[in-house]
Design an enzyme around this catalytic site. Sequence first.
Site, mmCIF file in Angstrom:
data_model
loop_
_atom_site.group_PDB
_atom_site.id
_atom_site.type_symbol
_atom_site.label_atom_id
_atom_site.label_comp_id
_atom_site.label_asym_id
_atom_site.label_seq_id
_atom_site.Cartn_x
_atom_site.Cartn_y
_atom_site.Cartn_z
ATOM 1 N N ILE A 12 13.817 -5.219 -3.460
ATOM 2 C CA ILE A 12 13.512 -6.376 -2.596
ATOM 3 C C ILE A 12 12.767 -7.475 -3.358
ATOM 4 C CG2 ILE A 12 11.282 -5.582 -1.658
ATOM 5 C CD1 ILE A 12 12.402 -6.376 1.159
ATOM 6 N N ASN A 25 -0.423 -1.447 4.040
ATOM 7 C CA ASN A 25 -1.367 -0.596 4.799
ATOM 8 C C ASN A 25 -2.421 -1.501 5.440
ATOM 9 O OD1 ASN A 25 -3.631 -0.932 2.905
ATOM 10 N ND2 ASN A 25 -2.315 0.230 1.510
ATOM 11 N N GLY A 33 4.692 2.415 -3.565
ATOM 12 C CA GLY A 33 5.970 2.090 -2.941
ATOM 13 C C GLY A 33 6.326 0.621 -3.063
ATOM 14 N N VAL A 34 6.898 0.104 -1.997
ATOM 15 C CA VAL A 34 7.348 -1.292 -2.015
ATOM 16 C C VAL A 34 6.153 -2.242 -2.100
ATOM 17 C CG1 VAL A 34 7.546 -1.593 0.502
ATOM 18 C CG2 VAL A 34 9.075 -2.847 -1.014
ATOM 19 N N ASP A 35 5.034 -1.845 -1.533
ATOM 20 C CA ASP A 35 3.804 -2.650 -1.587
ATOM 21 C C ASP A 35 3.372 -2.850 -3.044
ATOM 22 O OD1 ASP A 35 1.468 -3.914 -0.771
ATOM 23 O OD2 ASP A 35 0.525 -2.115 0.069
ATOM 24 N N GLY A 120 8.914 5.618 3.747
ATOM 25 C CA GLY A 120 8.513 6.246 2.493
ATOM 26 C C GLY A 120 7.355 7.197 2.741
ATOM 27 N N VAL A 121 6.194 6.885 2.181
ATOM 28 C CA VAL A 121 5.059 7.807 2.313
ATOM 29 C C VAL A 121 4.579 7.935 3.758
ATOM 30 C CG1 VAL A 121 4.262 7.535 -0.061
ATOM 31 C CG2 VAL A 121 3.286 6.088 1.713
ATOM 32 N N TYR A 122 4.882 6.993 4.615
ATOM 33 C CA TYR A 122 4.465 7.105 6.015
ATOM 34 C C TYR A 122 5.346 8.065 6.826
ATOM 35 C CZ TYR A 122 0.695 3.608 5.773
ATOM 36 O OH TYR A 122 -0.477 2.934 5.505
HETATM 37 N N1 AR6 Z 1 12.574 -2.582 -2.867
HETATM 38 C C1 AR6 Z 1 13.029 -2.153 -1.675
HETATM 39 N N2 AR6 Z 1 12.615 -1.012 -1.087
HETATM 40 C C2 AR6 Z 1 11.694 -0.277 -1.745
HETATM 41 C C3 AR6 Z 1 11.159 -0.656 -2.996
HETATM 42 C C4 AR6 Z 1 11.631 -1.873 -3.560
HETATM 43 N N3 AR6 Z 1 11.182 -2.335 -4.738
HETATM 44 N N4 AR6 Z 1 10.249 0.287 -3.387
HETATM 45 C C5 AR6 Z 1 10.247 1.254 -2.433
HETATM 46 N N5 AR6 Z 1 11.122 0.914 -1.442
HETATM 47 P P1 AR6 Z 1 6.931 2.876 1.259
HETATM 48 P P2 AR6 Z 1 5.773 3.059 3.981
HETATM 49 C C6 AR6 Z 1 11.453 1.645 -0.200
HETATM 50 O O1 AR6 Z 1 6.371 4.208 0.903
HETATM 51 O O2 AR6 Z 1 6.467 4.354 4.237
HETATM 52 C C7 AR6 Z 1 2.218 1.956 0.367
HETATM 53 O O3 AR6 Z 1 1.369 2.634 -0.516
HETATM 54 C C8 AR6 Z 1 11.202 3.129 -0.169
HETATM 55 O O4 AR6 Z 1 12.263 3.835 -0.839
HETATM 56 O O5 AR6 Z 1 6.825 1.779 0.279
HETATM 57 O O6 AR6 Z 1 5.781 2.003 5.051
HETATM 58 C C9 AR6 Z 1 1.449 1.043 1.294
HETATM 59 O O7 AR6 Z 1 0.308 0.473 0.682
HETATM 60 C C10 AR6 Z 1 11.203 3.401 1.339
HETATM 61 O O8 AR6 Z 1 12.550 3.545 1.823
HETATM 62 O O9 AR6 Z 1 6.256 2.307 2.646
HETATM 63 C C11 AR6 Z 1 1.095 1.941 2.429
HETATM 64 O O10 AR6 Z 1 -0.094 2.676 2.143
HETATM 65 C C12 AR6 Z 1 10.622 2.104 1.919
HETATM 66 O O11 AR6 Z 1 10.637 1.145 0.841
HETATM 67 C C13 AR6 Z 1 2.250 2.903 2.516
HETATM 68 O O12 AR6 Z 1 2.824 2.916 1.215
HETATM 69 C C14 AR6 Z 1 9.210 2.203 2.427
HETATM 70 O O13 AR6 Z 1 8.463 3.119 1.644
HETATM 71 C C15 AR6 Z 1 3.305 2.414 3.486
HETATM 72 O O14 AR6 Z 1 4.275 3.428 3.625
#
Ligand code: AR6
Length: 173
Positions: A12, A25, A33-35, A120-122
């Site tokens: 993204i 968060n 993750g994406v953040d 993802g982690v949530y």
């Molecule tokens: N582009 C698109 N999607 C992505 C990317 C990217 N570069 N990287 C990961 N994803 P997550 P959550 C996907 O864990 O579950 C963070 O630490 C990933 O494969 O990023 O909402 C925050 O600070 C998954 O399908 O977000 C919060 O503490 C999706 O993005 C916590 O994680 C979401 O995974 C939020 O957890």
Amino acid sequence: MTAKITILQDNITTLGVDAIVNAANNSLLGGGGVDGAIHKAAGSGLLQECKTLGGCETGDAKITAGYELPAKHVIHTVGPIWRGGNQNEAALLKSCYERVLSIADDNHIRSIAFPAISCGVYGYPKDQACNIAVSTVAELISHYPNLRKVIFCAFDEQMYEHFLDALQAIQMH
Ligand code: AR6
């Protein structure tokens, strides 16, 4: 109203849209993750601005500039942590999409890309999360005529398939 909805498998942070959405968060001060990917690609200006926002409630959203990203803005939203499904998770996840679209409209955003919030982690079940994501956007998009394009951006193929299934399910109705 699904004509404006596109599903992509991509990073993204590379998308040249008006806004990308961050699955953040409550602190809004970065994470994994994406953040983590968004903060890394945007540079330190993003964290500086996020520090001024006072965090964000689960289900709500806040906008910043995009700094070194190709996207002009980032809309940070905080999805629910999955706790089994009886802790208001579905309403909170729906609220993320509603708040993001409303803030996007307030800021004249015409193109926006969402990651799979909470998937993802949530730990939100991916099929259920994609159904909420796609049906909420499809339901609201007609309220926002300035919004021309909504992308659901999956990072991997499995997530891409879940988004596709959710879109096909609403197109059959
Ligand atoms: N582009 C698109 N999607 C992505 C990317 C990217 N570069 N990287 C990961 N994803 P997550 P959550 C996907 O864990 O579950 C963070 O630490 C990933 O494969 O990023 O909402 C925050 O600070 C998954 O399908 O977000 C919060 O503490 C999706 O993005 C916590 O994680 C979401 O995974 C939020 O957890």
